[in-house]
Design a protein around this motif. Structure first.
Motif, PDB file in Angstrom:
ATOM      1  N   UNK A   1       6.419   1.863  -2.807  1.00  0.00           N
ATOM      2  CA  UNK A   1       5.150   1.138  -2.857  1.00  0.00           C
ATOM      3  C   UNK A   1       4.612   0.949  -1.446  1.00  0.00           C
ATOM      4  N   UNK A   2       3.327   0.800  -1.382  1.00  0.00           N
ATOM      5  CA  UNK A   2       2.657   0.555  -0.106  1.00  0.00           C
ATOM      6  C   UNK A   2       2.885  -0.911   0.246  1.00  0.00           C
ATOM      7  N   UNK A   3       3.347  -1.190   1.455  1.00  0.00           N
ATOM      8  CA  UNK A   3       3.581  -2.589   1.844  1.00  0.00           C
ATOM      9  C   UNK A   3       2.291  -3.408   1.795  1.00  0.00           C
ATOM     10  N   UNK A   4       2.414  -4.681   1.395  1.00  0.00           N
ATOM     11  CA  UNK A   4       1.248  -5.574   1.384  1.00  0.00           C
ATOM     12  C   UNK A   4       0.653  -5.670   2.777  1.00  0.00           C
ATOM     13  N   UNK A   5       1.495  -6.002   3.729  1.00  0.00           N
ATOM     14  CA  UNK A   5       1.067  -6.091   5.129  1.00  0.00           C
ATOM     15  C   UNK A   5       2.084  -5.361   5.986  1.00  0.00           C
ATOM     16  N   UNK A   6       1.609  -4.915   7.134  1.00  0.00           N
ATOM     17  CA  UNK A   6       2.504  -4.250   8.082  1.00  0.00           C
ATOM     18  C   UNK A   6       1.960  -4.499   9.479  1.00  0.00           C
ATOM     19  N   UNK A   7       2.859  -4.605  10.427  1.00  0.00           N
ATOM     20  CA  UNK A   7       2.429  -4.802  11.801  1.00  0.00           C
ATOM     21  C   UNK A   7       2.283  -3.442  12.467  1.00  0.00           C
ATOM     22  N   UNK A   8       1.072  -3.168  12.929  1.00  0.00           N
ATOM     23  CA  UNK A   8       0.760  -1.896  13.579  1.00  0.00           C
ATOM     24  C   UNK A   8       0.171  -2.213  14.945  1.00  0.00           C
TER      25      UNK A   8
ATOM     26  N   UNK B   1       1.275   5.160   2.180  1.00  0.00           N
ATOM     27  CA  UNK B   1      -0.102   4.791   2.518  1.00  0.00           C
ATOM     28  C   UNK B   1      -0.848   5.985   3.100  1.00  0.00           C
ATOM     29  N   UNK B   2      -0.183   6.730   3.978  1.00  0.00           N
ATOM     30  CA  UNK B   2      -0.819   7.916   4.573  1.00  0.00           C
ATOM     31  C   UNK B   2      -1.167   8.941   3.499  1.00  0.00           C
TER      32      UNK B   2
END
Length: 145
Positions: free
Chosen positions: A23-30, A99-100
């Protein structure tokens, strides 16, 4: 972490179907900034095509996600981390890949659509030329009987 564990984790990251079921993470630090990744991806997918103004935003997001993926993979390869930390990094990388993939599958941009239209027009002109050259064009063969 032992070297064989590291290799196993890297193998999971590089596996062809690694994103299946992920699954695509809800939030991610980029790049030090928290991104509402799942919301962004779903927002873009709700539209049939991405408007020109949003295309730049999507392209920038993809670039940032690729950069973040690369940094996390390098950390997994080189850093002195525990196996548990490695597992977390793998999960994050797989989520980034998911996500990509979702962002890559968005509808064609205006440039791509224009290129396809140009190719279709070229094919029509070519077929018309061939029909005329072979004498099968109805407008050029009317006088011949």
């Amino acid at each position: 972490m032992k070297e064989f564990e590291r290799k196993g984790l890297l193998e999971r990251v590089d596996r062809e179907g690694a994103t299946v079921g992920a699954s695509i993470p809800d939030t991610i630090e980029v790049q030090g900034e928290t991104v509402e990744l799942q919301e962004f991806v779903f927002e873009m997918h709700r539209r049939e095509t991405v408007p020109p103004g949003e295309r730049d935003r999507v392209d920038q997001a993809k670039k940032n996600l690729r950069r973040e993926r690369l940094q996390r993979r390098q950390r997994l390869e080189e850093a002195d981390i525990s196996y548990e930390e490695g597992e977390e990094i793998v999960e994050a990388i797989v989520g980034l890949d998911r996500a990509l993939n979702a962002l890559e599958s968005l509808g064609p941009s205006d440039v791509e659509r224009e290129a396809k239209a140009q190719e279709a027009a070229d094919q029509k002109r070519w077929m018309k030329f061939l029909r005329q050259a072979l004498g099968r064009d109805s407008s050029s063969s009317r006088g011949r009987r």
